[in-house]
Design an enzyme around this catalytic site. Structure first.
Site, PDB file in Angstrom:
ATOM      1  CG  ASP A 184      49.699  37.375  36.791  1.00 52.73           C
ATOM      2  OD1 ASP A 184      50.865  37.245  37.238  1.00 52.73           O
ATOM      3  OD2 ASP A 184      49.257  38.449  36.365  1.00 52.73           O
ATOM      4  CG  HIS A 226      55.276  48.237  29.595  1.00 53.13           C
ATOM      5  ND1 HIS A 226      53.936  48.499  29.708  1.00 53.13           N
ATOM      6  CD2 HIS A 226      55.692  47.952  30.847  1.00 53.13           C
ATOM      7  CE1 HIS A 226      53.567  48.372  30.965  1.00 53.13           C
ATOM      8  NE2 HIS A 226      54.618  48.050  31.684  1.00 53.13           N
TER       9      HIS A 226
HETATM   10  C1  LIG Z   1      52.022  45.484  34.953  1.00 58.58           C
HETATM   11  S1  LIG Z   1      51.123  44.109  35.519  1.00 58.58           S
HETATM   12  C2  LIG Z   1      49.574  44.290  34.680  1.00 58.58           C
HETATM   13  C3  LIG Z   1      48.437  43.621  35.416  1.00 58.58           C
HETATM   14  C4  LIG Z   1      47.067  43.820  34.721  1.00 58.58           C
HETATM   15  N1  LIG Z   1      47.048  43.203  33.417  1.00 58.58           N
HETATM   16  C5  LIG Z   1      46.745  45.297  34.619  1.00 58.58           C
HETATM   17  O1  LIG Z   1      46.677  45.838  33.512  1.00 58.58           O
HETATM   18  O2  LIG Z   1      46.548  45.904  35.685  1.00 58.58           O
HETATM   19  C6  LIG Z   1      51.879  42.755  34.682  1.00 58.58           C
HETATM   20  C7  LIG Z   1      51.323  41.402  35.127  1.00 58.58           C
HETATM   21  O3  LIG Z   1      51.882  40.389  34.301  1.00 58.58           O
HETATM   22  C8  LIG Z   1      52.307  39.316  35.135  1.00 58.58           C
HETATM   23  N2  LIG Z   1      53.401  38.650  34.430  1.00 58.58           N
HETATM   24  C9  LIG Z   1      54.615  39.159  34.105  1.00 58.58           C
HETATM   25  N3  LIG Z   1      55.338  38.251  33.423  1.00 58.58           N
HETATM   26  C10 LIG Z   1      54.551  37.153  33.313  1.00 58.58           C
HETATM   27  C11 LIG Z   1      54.726  35.895  32.700  1.00 58.58           C
HETATM   28  N4  LIG Z   1      55.856  35.604  32.056  1.00 58.58           N
HETATM   29  N5  LIG Z   1      53.710  35.004  32.755  1.00 58.58           N
HETATM   30  C12 LIG Z   1      52.547  35.303  33.416  1.00 58.58           C
HETATM   31  N6  LIG Z   1      52.324  36.500  34.004  1.00 58.58           N
HETATM   32  C13 LIG Z   1      53.317  37.402  33.962  1.00 58.58           C
HETATM   33  C14 LIG Z   1      52.745  39.988  36.430  1.00 58.58           C
HETATM   34  O4  LIG Z   1      52.732  39.075  37.505  1.00 58.58           O
HETATM   35  C15 LIG Z   1      51.680  41.077  36.556  1.00 58.58           C
HETATM   36  O5  LIG Z   1      50.539  40.640  37.242  1.00 58.58           O
END
Ligand SMILES: C[S@@+](CC[C@H](N)C(=O)[O-])C[C@H]1O[C@@H](n2cnc3c(N)ncnc32)[C@H](O)[C@@H]1O
Length: 321
Positions: A184, A226
Site C-alpha cells: 500500500d 473501482h
Molecule cells: C478502498 S481502499 C481498500 C483497502 C482494503 N483492500 C479493503 O478492502 O478494505 C483502497 C486502498 O488502496 C490503496 N491504494 C490506492 N491506490 C494505490 C496505489 N496506486 N498503490 C498502492 N496502494 C494504493 C489505498 O491507499 C487504500 O488503502
C-alpha cells in the site's frame, strides 16, 4: 433493526448523489434535450458541451434513481422528468435547482462538463478515518471471505492495496500455513505496521508503478478496481496476473455492476462520487471478466460469501492459466 439493515439505511440517507445528479441534469439542460426523443450519451454530450464518458456515468445514475430510462445505448426521459423537467407550464427545474451549485453537485457538474481531472503524479491515499473504517469492516468480513475459499494449500498471500491489513490478518488466522504481504502507499503502510502481527509483512509501493513482490500463490484485490480509471483498471488486472505464480488464485472483491451499469443503484451513485474524485467508476461484471480473460486468467467464477447482508460487494475468483 439488524446491523446490515441499519448500515444500508444510513448509507442511503448520507448519499447526496441523487440530488447532485438531478441538479446537474437540470443545469446542463439534459432533460430538455431529451424532450424530442431518446439519444445516446455521445449525442447528448455533443449537444450539451459535456464529456461523453462522464455524461454516460451521470445518465446511468439518473436511470438508477428513476429519472431516465435506458434502452442501450439510448436514454429517454422517465415519466416524472417528461412531466416536470422539460420546458412547459409544469416546468419545475427552477424550483428543484436554485442558486449556485455547491458541494457534490458542483464537483459533479465540473466533472461532467470537463471530464475527469488530469491524472495526479502520485497515487492519493484514502483519508485516515476511512482507512480505519475499512479496517473495522475487514475485521468482520475478512473471516467470512477467508472461510468461503479453500486456501489450505496456499503459502503466500499478496494483498494489493491491502490498507491496514485487516483482510490479510483474517486470511492468516484462518489458514495457519499462510503468510501475507500487504502492499500500500507509505502513509497507510506506516499505520498498518503498528496494528499488524508478525505474520504480516508491509511493503510501501504504488501497485501501478512499482514492481510487486513475487512468489505469491494468492493475490487479493479488495475494493481496488473501482478506484482506477478504465485503462488503469485493465492494466492492474495484468499486473495482478504477472504477480501470481502459475496456477495461483486471484480473489477480486469489488462492486460488480449489471451490464447496463444502472444497477445496483448504490453502485451507479457511487460512480458519481468516483467520477468527481479519482475519475474512475464502478465496472460491469462483463467488463471485469473481459479484462481477466485478456490478462490470461482462466476458470473465472464467483465466490459465495455469506455476509448476512453486510457487504454489497461481490467476489470473483480467477486462476492464472
Ligand atoms: C478502498 S481502499 C481498500 C483497502 C482494503 N483492500 C479493503 O478492502 O478494505 C483502497 C486502498 O488502496 C490503496 N491504494 C490506492 N491506490 C494505490 C496505489 N496506486 N498503490 C498502492 N496502494 C494504493 C489505498 O491507499 C487504500 O488503502
Amino acid at each position: 433493526m439488524d446491523e446490515a439493515a441499519a448500515r444500508s439505511k444510513l448509507f442511503d440517507l448520507a448519499d447526496d448523489g441523487p440530488a447532485a445528479a438531478l441538479g446537474v441534469g437540470v443545469r446542463l439542460g439534459l432533460f430538455a434535450a431529451l424532450a424530442g426523443g431518446s439519444m445516446s450519451a455521445a449525442e447528448l454530450a455533443r449537444g450539451l458541451g459535456a464529456d461523453s464518458g462522464a455524461l454516460e456515468v451521470l445518465a446511468d445514475a439518473l436511470v438508477a434513481v428513476g429519472l431516465l430510462e435506458k434502452d442501450a445505448p439510448l436514454y429517454a426521459n422517465a415519466e416524472v422528468t417528461a412531466a416536470c423537467l422539460v420546458p412547459g407550464a409544469a416546468y419545475l427545474g427552477d424550483r428543484v435547482v436554485t442558486g449556485r451549485p455547491r458541494g457534490a453537485e458542483a464537483r459533479l457538474l465540473r466533472a461532467v462538463r470537463e471530464g475527469p481531472r488530469p491524472v495526479p503524479s502520485a497515487a492519493v491515499p484514502l483519508p485516515r478515518a476511512l482507512s480505519r473504517a475499512l479496517y473495522r469492516d475487514a475485521q468482520v468480513l475478512g473471516p467470512r471471505l477467508a472461510q468461503s475459499l479453500d486456501l489450505a494449500r496456499s503459502r503466500h498471500l499478496l494483498d494489493v492495496g491491502g490498507g491496514l491489513g485487516g483482510y490479510a490478518a483474517a486470511f492468516c488466522e484462518a489458514y495457519p500455513e499462510l503468510r501475507a504481504t500487504v502492499v500500500d502507499l507509505p502513509s497507510v503502510v506506516r499505520e498498518g505496521r503498528r496494528l499488524a502481527g508478525p505474520r504480516l509483512e508491509f511493503v510501501e509501493g504504488d501497485f501501478l508503478r512499482d514492481p510487486l513482490p513475487r512468489g505469491c500463490d494468492v493475490v487479493l484485490a479488495s475494493d481496488i478496481l473501482h478506484g482506477q480509471r478504465p485503462s488503469d483498471a485493465a492494466r492492474l488486472v495484468c499486473v495482478l496476473h504477472d504477480a501470481l505464480e502459475p496456477g495461483g488464485l486471484l480473489v477480486l472483491r469489488d462492486v460488480l455492476m449489471e451490464r447496463e451499469r444502472t444497477a445496483p443503484r448504490w453502485g451507479a451513485l457511487f460512480s458519481l462520487t468516483l467520477l468527481a474524485g479519482p475519475g474512475s467508476r464502478c465496472y460491469a461484471e462483463d467488463e471485469v471478466r473481459g479484462w481477466l480473460a485478456e490478462a490470461g486468467f482462466v476458470d473465472v467464477r464467483e465466490a459465495v460469501v455469506d455476509t448476512e447482508g453486510w457487504d454489497p460487494n461481490r467476489v470473483l475468483l480467477a486462476t492464472k492459466g
